[in-house]
Design a protein around this motif. Sequence first.
Motif, PDB file in Angstrom:
ATOM      1  N   ILE A 149       0.832  -1.208   0.000  1.00 65.98           N
ATOM      2  CA  ILE A 149       0.000   0.000   0.000  1.00 65.98           C
ATOM      3  C   ILE A 149       0.869   1.262   0.000  1.00 65.98           C
ATOM      4  O   ILE A 149       0.635   2.204  -0.756  1.00 65.98           O
ATOM      5  CB  ILE A 149      -0.940  -0.003   1.222  1.00 65.98           C
ATOM      6  CG1 ILE A 149      -1.960  -1.132   1.095  1.00 65.98           C
ATOM      7  CG2 ILE A 149      -1.650   1.345   1.361  1.00 65.98           C
ATOM      8  CD1 ILE A 149      -2.683  -1.456   2.387  1.00 65.98           C
ATOM      9  N   MET A 150       1.899   1.263   0.860  1.00 67.80           N
ATOM     10  CA  MET A 150       2.673   2.490   1.050  1.00 67.80           C
ATOM     11  C   MET A 150       3.647   2.776  -0.095  1.00 67.80           C
ATOM     12  O   MET A 150       3.870   3.931  -0.447  1.00 67.80           O
ATOM     13  CB  MET A 150       3.464   2.419   2.356  1.00 67.80           C
ATOM     14  CG  MET A 150       2.586   2.372   3.575  1.00 67.80           C
ATOM     15  SD  MET A 150       1.499   3.803   3.621  1.00 67.80           S
ATOM     16  CE  MET A 150       0.872   3.711   5.275  1.00 67.80           C
ATOM     17  N   LEU A 151       4.249   1.718  -0.656  1.00 64.58           N
ATOM     18  CA  LEU A 151       5.355   1.946  -1.585  1.00 64.58           C
ATOM     19  C   LEU A 151       5.029   1.599  -3.039  1.00 64.58           C
ATOM     20  O   LEU A 151       5.734   2.033  -3.945  1.00 64.58           O
ATOM     21  CB  LEU A 151       6.585   1.141  -1.141  1.00 64.58           C
ATOM     22  CG  LEU A 151       7.065   1.420   0.292  1.00 64.58           C
ATOM     23  CD1 LEU A 151       8.273   0.562   0.619  1.00 64.58           C
ATOM     24  CD2 LEU A 151       7.392   2.893   0.489  1.00 64.58           C
ATOM     25  N   LEU A 152       3.992   0.792  -3.289  1.00 66.74           N
ATOM     26  CA  LEU A 152       3.726   0.393  -4.666  1.00 66.74           C
ATOM     27  C   LEU A 152       2.432   0.988  -5.221  1.00 66.74           C
ATOM     28  O   LEU A 152       2.355   1.325  -6.393  1.00 66.74           O
ATOM     29  CB  LEU A 152       3.668  -1.143  -4.781  1.00 66.74           C
ATOM     30  CG  LEU A 152       4.943  -1.893  -4.401  1.00 66.74           C
ATOM     31  CD1 LEU A 152       4.765  -3.383  -4.596  1.00 66.74           C
ATOM     32  CD2 LEU A 152       6.132  -1.407  -5.219  1.00 66.74           C
ATOM     33  N   LEU A 153       1.412   1.085  -4.374  1.00 66.19           N
ATOM     34  CA  LEU A 153       0.111   1.563  -4.849  1.00 66.19           C
ATOM     35  C   LEU A 153       0.173   3.057  -5.178  1.00 66.19           C
ATOM     36  O   LEU A 153       0.938   3.799  -4.571  1.00 66.19           O
ATOM     37  CB  LEU A 153      -0.942   1.304  -3.762  1.00 66.19           C
ATOM     38  CG  LEU A 153      -2.279   0.708  -4.207  1.00 66.19           C
ATOM     39  CD1 LEU A 153      -2.074  -0.567  -5.013  1.00 66.19           C
ATOM     40  CD2 LEU A 153      -3.150   0.432  -2.983  1.00 66.19           C
ATOM     41  N   ASP A 154      -0.655   3.473  -6.104  1.00 64.44           N
ATOM     42  CA  ASP A 154      -0.719   4.883  -6.508  1.00 64.44           C
ATOM     43  C   ASP A 154       0.675   5.458  -6.740  1.00 64.44           C
ATOM     44  O   ASP A 154       1.440   4.910  -7.494  1.00 64.44           O
ATOM     45  CB  ASP A 154      -1.510   5.697  -5.479  1.00 64.44           C
ATOM     46  CG  ASP A 154      -2.947   5.195  -5.344  1.00 64.44           C
ATOM     47  OD1 ASP A 154      -3.512   4.793  -6.381  1.00 64.44           O
ATOM     48  OD2 ASP A 154      -3.468   5.188  -4.225  1.00 64.44           O
ATOM     49  N   GLY A 155       1.017   6.535  -6.053  1.00 70.02           N
ATOM     50  CA  GLY A 155       2.330   7.136  -6.290  1.00 70.02           C
ATOM     51  C   GLY A 155       3.429   6.609  -5.379  1.00 70.02           C
ATOM     52  O   GLY A 155       4.512   7.187  -5.327  1.00 70.02           O
ATOM     53  N   GLY A 156       3.138   5.547  -4.602  1.00 69.70           N
ATOM     54  CA  GLY A 156       4.157   5.027  -3.692  1.00 69.70           C
ATOM     55  C   GLY A 156       4.525   6.033  -2.626  1.00 69.70           C
ATOM     56  O   GLY A 156       3.685   6.820  -2.166  1.00 69.70           O
ATOM     57  N   GLN A 206       6.074   8.701  -2.793  1.00 74.29           N
ATOM     58  CA  GLN A 206       5.995  10.111  -3.195  1.00 74.29           C
ATOM     59  C   GLN A 206       4.724  10.793  -2.706  1.00 74.29           C
ATOM     60  O   GLN A 206       4.672  12.014  -2.590  1.00 74.29           O
ATOM     61  CB  GLN A 206       6.074  10.223  -4.725  1.00 74.29           C
ATOM     62  CG  GLN A 206       7.332   9.616  -5.342  1.00 74.29           C
ATOM     63  CD  GLN A 206       8.610  10.319  -4.932  1.00 74.29           C
ATOM     64  OE1 GLN A 206       8.594  11.513  -4.635  1.00 74.29           O
ATOM     65  NE2 GLN A 206       9.726   9.590  -4.903  1.00 74.29           N
ATOM     66  N   ARG A 207       3.679  10.037  -2.421  1.00 74.34           N
ATOM     67  CA  ARG A 207       2.397  10.657  -2.051  1.00 74.34           C
ATOM     68  C   ARG A 207       2.218  10.706  -0.542  1.00 74.34           C
ATOM     69  O   ARG A 207       1.186  11.183  -0.050  1.00 74.34           O
ATOM     70  CB  ARG A 207       1.225   9.875  -2.671  1.00 74.34           C
ATOM     71  CG  ARG A 207       0.882   8.557  -1.926  1.00 74.34           C
ATOM     72  CD  ARG A 207       0.059   7.671  -2.796  1.00 74.34           C
ATOM     73  NE  ARG A 207      -0.598   6.550  -2.130  1.00 74.34           N
ATOM     74  CZ  ARG A 207      -0.003   5.468  -1.667  1.00 74.34           C
ATOM     75  NH1 ARG A 207       1.312   5.364  -1.691  1.00 74.34           N
ATOM     76  NH2 ARG A 207      -0.708   4.476  -1.145  1.00 74.34           N
ATOM     77  N   ILE A 208       3.180  10.190   0.225  1.00 75.53           N
ATOM     78  CA  ILE A 208       3.001  10.131   1.680  1.00 75.53           C
ATOM     79  C   ILE A 208       3.421  11.446   2.333  1.00 75.53           C
ATOM     80  O   ILE A 208       4.523  11.940   2.109  1.00 75.53           O
ATOM     81  CB  ILE A 208       3.797   8.949   2.279  1.00 75.53           C
ATOM     82  CG1 ILE A 208       3.275   7.625   1.705  1.00 75.53           C
ATOM     83  CG2 ILE A 208       3.664   8.955   3.800  1.00 75.53           C
ATOM     84  CD1 ILE A 208       4.027   6.411   2.176  1.00 75.53           C
ATOM     85  N   ASN A 209       2.492  11.997   3.086  1.00 76.52           N
ATOM     86  CA  ASN A 209       2.780  13.196   3.883  1.00 76.52           C
ATOM     87  C   ASN A 209       1.832  13.200   5.071  1.00 76.52           C
ATOM     88  O   ASN A 209       1.096  12.229   5.290  1.00 76.52           O
ATOM     89  CB  ASN A 209       2.633  14.460   3.033  1.00 76.52           C
ATOM     90  CG  ASN A 209       1.250  14.557   2.419  1.00 76.52           C
ATOM     91  OD1 ASN A 209       0.272  14.026   2.965  1.00 76.52           O
ATOM     92  ND2 ASN A 209       1.148  15.220   1.275  1.00 76.52           N
ATOM     93  N   MET A 219       9.710  12.955   5.618  1.00 73.17           N
ATOM     94  CA  MET A 219       9.208  12.168   4.491  1.00 73.17           C
ATOM     95  C   MET A 219       9.858  12.611   3.177  1.00 73.17           C
ATOM     96  O   MET A 219      10.068  11.802   2.277  1.00 73.17           O
ATOM     97  CB  MET A 219       7.679  12.279   4.386  1.00 73.17           C
ATOM     98  CG  MET A 219       6.916  11.484   5.436  1.00 73.17           C
ATOM     99  SD  MET A 219       7.574   9.818   5.711  1.00 73.17           S
ATOM    100  CE  MET A 219       7.295   9.072   4.115  1.00 73.17           C
ATOM    101  N   ASP A 220      10.189  13.914   3.086  1.00 70.54           N
ATOM    102  CA  ASP A 220      10.862  14.389   1.871  1.00 70.54           C
ATOM    103  C   ASP A 220      12.214  13.706   1.681  1.00 70.54           C
ATOM    104  O   ASP A 220      12.632  13.456   0.547  1.00 70.54           O
ATOM    105  CB  ASP A 220      11.044  15.911   1.926  1.00 70.54           C
ATOM    106  CG  ASP A 220       9.726  16.631   1.638  1.00 70.54           C
ATOM    107  OD1 ASP A 220       8.818  15.974   1.075  1.00 70.54           O
ATOM    108  OD2 ASP A 220       9.612  17.822   1.973  1.00 70.54           O
TER     109      ASP A 220
END
Lengths: 142, 130
Positions: A53-60, A62-65, B53-54
């Motif tokens: 979920i965290m690293l492969l789905l959607d933008g991986g 890059q989308r986590i904030n 996270m960056d």
Amino acid sequence: MTAVVTGDLPVIEAPRSRRSGGGNGTNFEMYAWIFMRMSGLLLVFLVLGHLFIMLLLDGGVQRINFGFVAGRWASPFWRTWDLAQLWLAQLHGTNGLRVIINDYAERDGTRFWLKMLLYTSSFLVLLLGTLVIFTFDPDITG
Amino acid sequence: MQAPAGTLYRGREGMWSWVAHRVTGVLIFFFLFAHVLDTALVRVSPDSYNRIMDTYKTPLVNLMEVGLVGAVLFHALNGLRVMAIDFWEKGTRYQKQMTWAVLTVFVAVMVPATYRMVAHTFAELFGSTT
């Protein structure tokens, strides 16, 4: 397979023979062994699911904030998932490192202090992680 | 002087998967330590969490992410093999074949997973617009 053996060999007790002395009369090592298998089986699903979920789905990654975390932890399902994952992984890893320390640290003092360091850090990691999951505030202002 | 011979695993697939299981386990343990600390920054402020996270999104750490996923995947698959050896009556007989099954699944999963994980970094570094 026939082995030709020469020289002095270490004495190895027959499997399942009663050990004389040592041990404190509990089955701690057996329960630890069972725990490693049971927690390991659960962690295969929890951790591989988490990574997917965290690293492969959607933008991986890059989308986590912060907003992404707030969205996930609005759901009790993901908080429960993460809490179970934290406790199982930390206890599984602590027991794994305990075994490794027992295997390689030969001096009694070294073994003792490495394990104290291990248990202290594990306790703090579990405490911190649990507090973060339970007290998360999406409206926190920095 | 001759080393004791005839032990089940010595120098073979079983020994190396045992070694790799230990090494990956220790790596994952130390990552978990760092990961609980970085996630704990959500209790400090959104800004401090976003800044850590960056760093995870930079090319170098993105590459380490592939290593982390590889370590976890191997440890998980080999852990299933260990359980099969312990609980399946034919487990010990097929431990060697299961090692090769573990490696096959490992490669089959890692190839597309690596592609997905580094795609963004690759585009960023080499200027593709996708």
